[in-house]
Design an enzyme around this catalytic site. Sequence first.
Site, short mmCIF file in Angstrom:
data_model
loop_
_atom_site.label_atom_id
_atom_site.label_comp_id
_atom_site.label_asym_id
_atom_site.label_seq_id
_atom_site.Cartn_x
_atom_site.Cartn_y
_atom_site.Cartn_z
CG ASP A 652 62.94 56.19 12.59
OD1 ASP A 652 64.02 56.55 13.11
OD2 ASP A 652 62.86 55.29 11.74
CG ASP A 959 62.28 54.95 7.59
OD1 ASP A 959 63.51 55.20 7.66
OD2 ASP A 959 61.41 55.83 7.69
CG ASP A 963 67.43 53.71 9.66
OD1 ASP A 963 68.28 54.47 10.15
OD2 ASP A 963 66.32 54.10 9.27
#
Length: 1243
Positions: A652, A959, A963
């Site tokens: 990310d 997070d 996901d």
Amino acid sequence: MSFFKGSPYRRHNNNNNDVEAGGGSRGDEDEESSSSDPFNITSTKNASIERLRKWRQAALVLNASRRFRYTLDLKREEEKQQLMRKVRVNIEAIRAANRFKAAGEQRNGSGTSEASLPPPSPSGGHFAIGQDQLAVMSRDHDVSALQQCGGASLQLNYLFILFYLIFVKGLSELLKTNLEKGIKGDDADLLKRKNAFGSNTYPKKKGRSFWMFLWEAWQDLTLIILIVAAVASLALGIKSEGIKEGWYDGGSIAFAVILVIVVTAISDYKQSLQFQSLNEEKRNIHMEVIRGGRRVEISIYDIVVGDVLPLNIGDQVPADGVLISGHSLAIDESSMTGESKIVHKDSRDPFLMSGCKVADGSGTMLETWNIQGVCQYQVVVLTYKPLPQSSVGSEMGQRTLVQASTYPDQPRISVCKGYNSAAWGKGTHIKPQKGNRRSTFLENDLVFMASNWTRAHWCGKDLCIICREISQDCRTESVSCMPLKYHLLSQVLKLHGSNLKSQPIAPKVTSVGINTEWGMLMASISEDTGEETPLQVRLNGVATLIGMVGLTVAVCVLIVLLVRYFTGHTKDANGNILFTAGKTKLSPAIDGAIKIVTVAVTIVVVAVPEGLPLAVTLTLAYSMRKMMADKALVRRLSACETMGSATTICSDKTGTLTLNQMTVVEAYVGGKKIDSPENKSEWPSMLYSLLIEGIAQNTNGSVYVSEGGDVELSGSPTEKAILNLGLKLGMNFEAIRSESSVIHVFPFNSDKKRGGIALKLPDSQIHIHWKGAAEIVLASCTQYFDAAGQLVAMDEDKAMDFKKAIGDMASGSLRCVAMAYRLYEVEKVPSAEEQLDQWALPEDDLVLLAIVGIKDPCRPGVKDSVQLCQNAGIKVRMVTGDNIQTAKAIASECGILGSDDDVTEPTLIEGRVFRELSESRREEIVDQISVMGRSSPNDKLLLVQALRKRGHVVAVTGDGTNDAPALHEADIGLAMGISGTEVAKESSDIVILDDNFASVVKVVRWGRSVYANIQKFIQFQLTVNVAALIINVVAAVSSGDVPLNAVQLLWVNLIMDTLGALALATEPPTDHLMDRPPVGRREPLITNIMWRNLLIQALYQVTVLLVLNFQGRSILKLEGDTVAHATKVKNTLIFNAFVLCQIFNEFNARKPDEFNVFKGITKNYLFMGIVGATVVLQVLIIEFLGKFTSTVKLNWSQWLISVIIGIISWPLAVLGKLIPVSETPIGNGLKKLKCCRRGASQS
């Protein structure tokens, strides 16, 4: 108007045939399942129980309890799953019984308007409601009991919804909780609540004591044989030589065995303590609660009854409770019910169960019930009598009537075992599963299926639940009657042979600890933290292969020695024949045979590397503890070693590559750019008031102002940045929120990339505010405010200007967020709650208010971390939901995109574009992708699947709740500890506690270190194995005697096994590990370099020690000594030199492919301590313990010879490393040779 809102966002179950979902193919497992090698498991993450059982059965094991201690207990796992199913079924049965009772009362006209709560419990103390009352309400989900708390008497209808807040308010007053500010939260208040309602913990089973590990260490078959042999030798020795001299042989073996057992048990016990502390850390979840008007983060173990908890997507419900207010709140109750159905919570179903997850929306919860607090009800058999005729007919015979000692005035539940399931209906016929017996309900009686094995029927005052458990003769085993209100889960399970204790929990927390259903479930399950890793399985294969060779050698030695002994070819040190047929007495003959058996068994002890697979858990336990200091919490052992094989990391952007410290630095308002967005004078007044309204209301964050004037912001970093902008513009957060009421909320989600809210103003105007990704919100806008504050239609030119502004901000590494609003006709807003639940907020014809640019700086040192990964052969890919231009700018700043990189597709790609490609095309281009912008969680999943199909070992960070599929699909799922939701963490393998990419790189180093340390230990241990076996076998065959006796071999085994593992398996990682490519998961454990090193050392040791064995008397100039003394000196020197060779070779094993084996040695205190202790003990053994080890004291010259023999291994290792080795593994070369021979024979 209802206070609770439904969600227009609905999730669907994944379809395996969904092209977009990718199918989730796992080539690894398919390949493994077809493999004939039971130890060839490259991933244990999703391995089947049968696959895991297969390798256990194939392993050669001397001590199963120790060898399999840190593997998954397959039997216990199956029992746990069965118990969880049973618990869930019983929970559903209780609820179904309550629903059935209510339906029966209505049908018979016996319903009452008052909820029947038990008398107030004195345990409530300072509170007007007791634990028992909360337990009943929370566990039975009794809305009527909640209604009674509010002091009203209403049936559950539409009117009730309007009064719902009154009921919750009444409950909060009973619990002395402010619904807005929470409890006081001081020490005195918390203590009162814990004393009255219990704490939010559940009884945990104690870890195994040291004595259990000592007992398990005794279970080794060879050690048991040695103890038996020692006892026999002791008895025979005392008989023949007297107690003063005769106890040495047997006693020394027994002492050596006990020493091995104690040292092994201590090592294993310390490992278990490390795992226990790490498991405690994994369970210690932190959540926000509202106390004294401010949000504070606490451990879930510190939550008390009465706490007010804000819940958001991905949170775990930490206790049983009641919903205070909610927006589109949907709960995943599969952890309790076993069903994947999402349950929507509102005033009709306000009860929240501990252990469940928030799947969508947000809400505020009042805790009512803790996980703990033991309130166990004993079930007592009172009498025997048949059930009423109206219940199930007359053919059932005598039945047992069981009553719980609770309130006798309540309606009762009758549980009748023996019949199959039925469904809702009238006059249902029920057939037993066996035989021809048959019973029928009365024609007008209601029947329902409480679960897949339970059925109930209303029979006047009693409710009859009929279960599927059938006796062999198809007769009913028992009928149990208990009060319906107090039909605790523990009582139901006791009727079916379970031993579950119960206790209550809640959100506004109404129950905590064992008082919750989740607490009861967790307390009933014996937690098993065992989990094998792929490396552990492979090492079991290696140990099995070596063990088979060693066992064969030991049998050969046993046969040779016994044959030589009983044929008169074995002589003592003075040349006397030890056994002469017909002349030697029985006692000496047996004693001689026992010594031979002892030597053979000891060879097995040395040859079978029982500690080799356990070295994995040793190094993993060490690594996991050290990784905690490096901000990484390992949830799955296998992930720690798999990380060493990672070939790509999908990271990310926000919070991982960047600091997650966001600030609004630019704004585009009124058609122009504002460089100082906090300057209120630059905002048109009309636009300003609408913007402040949207900032204050359309957020899941909050603002707390202390009495001293200090301001605290809570929420996501983006929310806090926008709230901070509002405060700088003069926003009064509480005042703005009180000026309008919320009608409906569409929570922000990563698929839509926007969130909205509908507000009703005092003048009945409806304002709908939207906030989200700038280009997505802009596409829905048809108007905007100009610099004068006038509404202007948005034409194509102006839309292009706004898009250009977004592009300029994104190119400057800014996150672009747009805010818009629209008016809406109040007549079009649904009035009924059911319609409002399904209402999708209008998202067209919006008026653009502002576009803000939020700066989130890159983390210091992130560029170096990315470069380190690239040097290590790991490709870093950025996957972000941000604008593609923002992603490009940040990727360039972090070093993911180089200055020479081609920044066109597919190197830089949008999630939408990637998603729309065919599966084959995605696999073709996936290796080229470096940055994916505007990606959804499903795009991340597709990327992971494509990379895995290309053979990559994929690590992925995440997070959010969405996901979770990608984290689960990846080889290593890395969840963020700060910004990550509880759902994401539970789906992950490792939690990065500081959300820092540098910590991810440290995990890679530790993963590679695990593999490297195991290889060091293998090289060291195999060298000892080969040398010891060859020396003893050659000596036994040639002379009928062995230079290394049982006690000496046990000492060598201790050095090689437990102490060697401690010294080599705990080496810290070095920078050198990141200069080599990733370790392939199918690469051989023993590399060509290791074969070269161990064969050179073993050959040297065997040659030198055999020369000493056969020519030692002349070399050491012992011809003048007696034969017996000379032999003892020679054998002592061989033993001493052999041990010192292993000590010096331990240094060589530290650096198998480096010349400087001493690099960093002073930092490894454990290694130095173990080597030092081994040397001291060896000196003591030679100089002072000769009676026990059959050795004699050596003079200084003999010690010098021993040291020289050992120290030569250092220069020999350096010379050996100059010998080049092939890069093709030996195993692969042998396979090719075999194939060539097969082809030649066929031709």
